[in-house]
Design an enzyme around this catalytic site. Structure first.
Site, mmCIF file in Angstrom:
data_model
loop_
_atom_site.group_PDB
_atom_site.id
_atom_site.type_symbol
_atom_site.label_atom_id
_atom_site.label_comp_id
_atom_site.label_asym_id
_atom_site.label_seq_id
_atom_site.Cartn_x
_atom_site.Cartn_y
_atom_site.Cartn_z
ATOM 1 N N MET A 263 0.978 -1.236 -0.030
ATOM 2 C CA MET A 263 0.140 -0.064 -0.117
ATOM 3 C C MET A 263 0.832 1.267 -0.153
ATOM 4 O O MET A 263 1.713 1.326 0.692
ATOM 5 C CB MET A 263 -0.902 -0.008 1.260
ATOM 6 C CG MET A 263 -1.825 1.019 1.514
ATOM 7 S SD MET A 263 -2.985 1.271 -0.058
ATOM 8 C CE MET A 263 -3.244 3.185 -0.087
ATOM 9 N N ASN A 265 0.613 4.277 1.076
ATOM 10 C CA ASN A 265 0.408 5.535 2.045
ATOM 11 C C ASN A 265 1.669 6.524 1.772
ATOM 12 O O ASN A 265 2.939 6.214 1.818
ATOM 13 C CB ASN A 265 0.554 4.811 3.136
ATOM 14 C CG ASN A 265 -0.225 3.919 3.501
ATOM 15 O OD1 ASN A 265 -1.498 3.757 3.144
ATOM 16 N ND2 ASN A 265 0.335 2.693 4.025
ATOM 17 N N GLU A 298 4.539 0.780 -5.850
ATOM 18 C CA GLU A 298 4.211 1.732 -4.787
ATOM 19 C C GLU A 298 5.172 2.875 -4.649
ATOM 20 O O GLU A 298 4.356 4.075 -4.536
ATOM 21 C CB GLU A 298 4.526 0.992 -3.429
ATOM 22 C CG GLU A 298 3.643 -0.267 -3.153
ATOM 23 C CD GLU A 298 2.193 -0.573 -3.613
ATOM 24 O OE1 GLU A 298 1.575 0.284 -3.401
ATOM 25 O OE2 GLU A 298 1.937 -1.583 -4.229
ATOM 26 N N HIS A 301 3.263 4.963 -7.427
ATOM 27 C CA HIS A 301 1.999 5.745 -6.892
ATOM 28 C C HIS A 301 2.318 7.214 -6.304
ATOM 29 O O HIS A 301 1.196 7.852 -6.065
ATOM 30 C CB HIS A 301 1.519 4.816 -5.709
ATOM 31 C CG HIS A 301 0.420 4.038 -6.475
ATOM 32 N ND1 HIS A 301 -0.549 4.250 -7.444
ATOM 33 C CD2 HIS A 301 0.245 2.430 -5.815
ATOM 34 C CE1 HIS A 301 -1.111 3.367 -7.545
ATOM 35 N NE2 HIS A 301 -0.980 2.026 -6.770
ATOM 36 N N GLU A 320 -4.549 3.049 -10.873
ATOM 37 C CA GLU A 320 -3.740 1.729 -10.864
ATOM 38 C C GLU A 320 -3.412 1.298 -12.330
ATOM 39 O O GLU A 320 -2.419 0.793 -12.427
ATOM 40 C CB GLU A 320 -5.049 0.558 -10.189
ATOM 41 C CG GLU A 320 -5.101 0.843 -8.742
ATOM 42 C CD GLU A 320 -3.798 0.706 -7.837
ATOM 43 O OE1 GLU A 320 -2.811 0.499 -8.272
ATOM 44 O OE2 GLU A 320 -3.901 1.244 -6.755
HETATM 45 N N1 TRP Z 1 -3.307 0.553 -3.633
HETATM 46 C C1 TRP Z 1 -2.815 -0.623 -3.438
HETATM 47 C C2 TRP Z 1 -1.929 -1.010 -4.720
HETATM 48 O O1 TRP Z 1 -2.310 -1.211 -5.827
HETATM 49 C C3 TRP Z 1 -3.803 -1.932 -3.465
HETATM 50 C C4 TRP Z 1 -4.155 -2.339 -1.883
HETATM 51 C C5 TRP Z 1 -3.543 -2.398 -0.996
HETATM 52 C C6 TRP Z 1 -5.554 -2.357 -1.391
HETATM 53 N N2 TRP Z 1 -4.224 -2.774 0.085
HETATM 54 C C7 TRP Z 1 -5.459 -2.740 -0.178
HETATM 55 C C8 TRP Z 1 -6.636 -2.293 -2.100
HETATM 56 C C9 TRP Z 1 -6.455 -3.163 0.429
HETATM 57 C C10 TRP Z 1 -7.800 -2.580 -1.169
HETATM 58 C C11 TRP Z 1 -7.669 -2.939 0.220
HETATM 59 O O2 TRP Z 1 -0.779 -0.706 -4.547
HETATM 60 ZN ZN ZN Z 2 -1.607 0.344 -7.005
#
Ligand code: TRP
Ligand code: ZN
Length: 869
Positions: A263, A265, A298, A301, A320
């Site tokens: 993720m 973040n 990541e 992003h 995405e």
């Molecule tokens: N944005 C994340 C990615 O594609 C995807 C993701 C990570 C996610 N954890 C999640 C989406 C939990 C939904 C729920 O890199």
């Molecule tokens: Zn992603």
């Protein structure tokens, strides 16, 4: 079910009446009673609005204050907290209590092996506090974390550290400030005790960025590859996209309990430990490459997702699809472009095409959603990336980069839409993308039917291309799309025939725009061989009646590596399909010698990259083969595929053996040349395992292995070929690694894919293995999901035992972790693809699940669609 879950529609998007510009969070961390104080600055956007619904889920409300005084004009509803009689601008304080210890859904704030961490995308922030939990509300965050110092020496959140201190009772606090306004889904908090790997990166403008990777104690020697991948990502984004990192610190935390891959973040990525931890003893080459790709994804992003985010979740592919395209380009620029393209295309032709004809079919920009977590799909991610790639093909790199620049000029710091992106590409390049936009709204896989005619007297070659998209569960009517169709013509001697139309040289990429179109090429002096859909220039199915001789020719003479591989796949497809029909009518499998010889030629070709040879020699998966039929006959497909494997093993034994022996390497390294050699050598091993000396060879391979790639290959070969040594090797591996779940996942996966007659009994037995836990998504995927997805003969057993097993598990996961349950159910949704009897059994299990009285939204949405269809 108290209330039927409600769908949301893309067309109903409405900007919020209020926005939040600043949020100061304070966490007092306790396992079962964490206190969260959220102070926000709220501003009215719609004149006259005086009530505000804040999203909330599983929260205990303790306090509400507005402008410093207690506020009682509120109501707690099903969806959240409804505040009324509000002024136009105010400071809101909300105190909530949450229970991280009881949170097994791994959304919101939870405990992973004793460390606190958060997962807020898509709608998890509402499990932390009442908030406008939607991506078009961008606020500047500060986060103060208080916890016991001995157990949680590291207290992390987004941005830069702005303060820290000690408290009595052994507690301490740290405060963070993120200077960039962001939506709530990019918030993160981590608290725990870790080993820390540190490094720095100097950006092209000379700023030094601190890089920190946090891993579980004792795992430091598995973090360096992730660090190298991070630095490579930062450098690549500067060089290829001109994009520089924008904070002074970049942190990555690896956790064992995580629903997805990782993720993004802001400034604090949280990763599934599977995509961080690697050394040569514990990780395969595939793991190394996966880590590079996900670390890249990541990181990328930060610009495509964070600096420019999504207006609403229907726009998910904006971040995405584009970020997958960027990570694919990163992997291709650093490694083998052809091998990367082949692997991406396998995912499209296998699982993505299967999703397109399932009850969950949706456009890359969905129109209707009940549970957003259900739309983190192959369609949004992988097909989304193919749509970006087609724009790249139509515009070219230079115009595409101009488009990216304009996109950032227009939308940096805001929440944008897919339309904003296409418009930027269109405006920057001057190329009309009007018809192309349909790729965002139309679901399903287009089919191209191609016929050709050579006119020897006129020296013309005509290609007639028909396109149609079969109806999908979500959408009956389909329109013709703009399909970039990349072709090349060859003369019998292998030379390229230049493409000429209307007296002019034309580009290899034809623009297919109509339901039926004929392209006539002039100056063609002999009947050409034609390579089509080169580089998989569009996510479509291609039908063309190639002869074996033409395909064998293209396997040798096509100028690009992908096209050679693809010709080999088409040759296999043709004969696998024919043999499935033969087996179904009671005949035996027949593989013409010229087919085997075409592959022998590839195996012996010293000029080819070994990594490419390995891909050519790899048969399509049973699932991909299943996609070629209206009704999937899992038994016949399995039998035919195995027969092809055995035939290759037997007919090419000498060649396979020679290649196997010449590719042995003394030293281990993870450069691409070494990976290519190991891959091909292990592909050879997989075939040779099926021959007389298979047991000895595989045993020796295992015993002599000095790295996990070779160890896993030996186990895989013993498992697939059901060799006598299988049991002893599996035991040896489990004895050595049972303390380590990540390594054991490879072992659980093989148990899931075990071809033995008692596969299901065995899978059930392994659920009591000390390393297994249904609470851990990685374990669940490696044992259970691999059985359901990659062991079709046993999952689809005619007595329904496989289906029943899956739904028993889903009943448990529906309560503990609905997101994982909802991914696991996918093979059961595809009932329409099987014979009547199997359909009936699958339907019965879906109905059993539908009748649960606590069915989560996630499963509800999918089961309902499957039963409706
Ligand atoms: N944005 C994340 C990615 O594609 C995807 C993701 C990570 C996610 N954890 C999640 C989406 C939990 C939904 C729920 O890199
Ligand atoms: Zn992603």
């Amino acid at each position: 079910m108290t209330q039927q879950p409600q769908a949301k529609y893309r067309k109903d998007y409405k900007s919020p009446d209020f926005t939040i510009t600043h949020l100061d969070l304070a966490f007092d961390l306790e396992a079962s009673q964490t206190r969260v104080v959220a102070k926000s600055r709220v501003k009215q956007l719609t004149e006259g609005a005086d009530s505000l619904l804040l999203d909330g889920d599983s929260l205990v409300l303790k306090r509400v204050e507005i402008n410093g005084s207690s506020w009682s004009n509120y109501e707690e509803t099903e969806e959240g907290l409804l505040l009324s009689d509000l002024p136009a601008q105010f400071e809101l304080l909300i105190e909530t209590e949450i229970n991280p210890e009881a949170n097994s859904s791994l959304e919101g704030l939870y405990l992973s092996d004793g460390a606190y961490c958060t997962q807020c995308e898509a709608e998890g922030f509402r499990r932390i506090t009442y908030y406008l939990d939607r991506p078009d509300v961008l606020a500047k965050f500060t986060t103060k974390i208080t916890a016991d110092k001995a157990s949680f020496p590291f207290l992390l959140s987004n941005g830069n550290k702005i303060g820290e201190g000690e408290l009595e009772n052994g507690r301490h606090w740290v405060q963070w400030e993120d200077p960039y306004a962001k939506p709530s889904y990019l918030f993160a908090l981590v608290a725990g005790d870790f080993d820390l790997l540190e490094d720095t990166f100097t950006t092209k403008s000379g700023r030094e960025v601190a890089l920190q990777i946090f891993v579980d104690k004792g795992n430091l020697n598995r973090a360096p590859h992730a660090m190298t991948s991070l630095k490579n990502s930062m450098k690549w984004d500067e060089e290829r996209f001109g994009l520089e990192y924008d904070l002074d610190i970049y942190m990555i935390v690896a956790v064992d309990f995580f629903n997805m891959g990782a993720m993004e973040n802001k400034g604090l990525n949280v990763f599934n430990s599977k995509f961080v931890l690697a050394n040569s003893d514990t990780a395969t080459d595939t793991d190394y490459l996966g880590i590079e790709a996900v670390i890249g994804h990541e990181y990328f992003h930060n610009w495509t997702g964070n600096r420019v985010t999504c207006r609403d979740w229907f726009q998910l592919s904006l971040k995405e699809g584009l970020t997958v395209f960027r990570d694919q380009e990163f992997s291709s620029d650093l490694g083998s472009r052809a091998v990367n393209r082949i692997n991406n295309v396998r995912i499209m032709r296998g699982p993505q095409f299967a999703e397109d004809c399932s009850p969950m079919a949706h456009p890359i920009r969905p129109e209707k959603v009940i549970e957003m977590n259900n739309f983190y799909t192959l369609t949004v991610y992988e097909k989304g990336s193919e749509v970006i790639r087609m724009m790249h093909t139509l515009l070219g790199e230079a115009n595409f980069q101009k488009g990216m620049k304009l996109y950032f000029e227009r939308h940096d710091g805001t929440a944008a839409t897919c339309e904003d992106f296409v418009k930027a590409m269109e405006d920057a390049s001057g190329i009309d993308l009007g018809q192309f936009r349909l790729w965002y709204s139309q679901s399903g896989t287009p089919v191209l039917d191609v016929t050709t005619a050579y006119d020897a007297s006129a020296k013309t070659f005509a290609m007639t291309v028909k396109q149609h998209t079969p109806a999908t569960a979500d959408q009956k009517e389909k329109q013709p799309l703009l399909i970039p169709f990349d072709i090349e013509l060859y003369a019998q001697d292998g030379s390229v025939i230049e493409l000429q139309r209307n007296g002019q040289k034309v580009d290899n990429v034809l623009h297919v725009t109509d339901a039926e179109q004929t392209f006539v090429f002039e100056g063609v002096n002999e009947a050409p061989k034609v390579s089509m859909l080169r580089e998989f220039s569009a996510p479509v199915k291609l039908n063309y009646d190639y002869s074996d001789e033409e395909l064998a020719f293209l396997m040798v003479h096509a100028r690009n590596e992908f096209a050679r591989w693809d010709a080999g796949q088409m040759l296999l497809a043709k004969h696998i399909k024919a043999n499935v029909a033969r087996v179904q009518s009671g005949e035996s499998v027949e593989i013409p010698a010229d087919v085997i010889d075409a592959f022998r030629g590839v195996l012996l070709n010293k000029e080819l990259d070994v990594a490419l040879i390995a891909e050519v020699m790899t048969l399509p998966s049973e699932n991909e083969i299943g996609g070629w039929f209206d009704v999937v006959d899992v038994d016949a497909i399995n039998l035919v595929r195995d027969a092809f494997k055995s035939a290759f093993a037997k007919e090419l034994e000498d060649e396979l053996s020679a290649v196997y022996h010449t590719l042995a390497q003394d030293e281990y390294s993870i450069d691409h040349a070494a990976i290519g050699k190991r891959t091909l050598r292990n592909v050879c091993l997989g075939y040779l395992a099926l021959n007389g000396q298979g047991d000895e060879l595989v045993n020796a391979h295992y015993a002599g292995s000095k790295n996990m790639t070779d160890t896993a290959a030996a186990l895989g070969a013993a498992n697939h070929a059901q060799l006598p040594c299988r049991a002893a090797l599996m035991q040896s591996f489990s004895d050595k690694w049972q303390h380590d779940g990540l390594v054991m996942d490879k072992w659980f996966m093989l148990q899931g894919c075990n071809p033995a007659a008692n596969a299901l009994e065995n899978v059930k037995a392994q659920m009591s293995h000390p390393t297994f836990s249904l609470k851990n998504p990685n374990r669940t995927r490696s044992l259970i999901a691999s059985f359901c997805n990659n062991n079709p003969v046993h999952f689809h057993a005619k007595d329904g035992s496989g289906y029943q097993f899956l739904s028993d598990i889903l009943i448990q996961l529906n309560e503990s972790n609905p997101q994982v349950a909802s991914r696991l159910i996918d093979p059961l949704l595809k009932l329409k693809r099987f014979d009547e009897q199997r359909q009936k059994l699958m339907r019965a299990e879906l109905e059993r699940l539908a009748s649960l009285n606590n069915l989560a939204k996630d499963l509800y949405e999918k089961i309902n669609k499957a039963l409706e269809a």
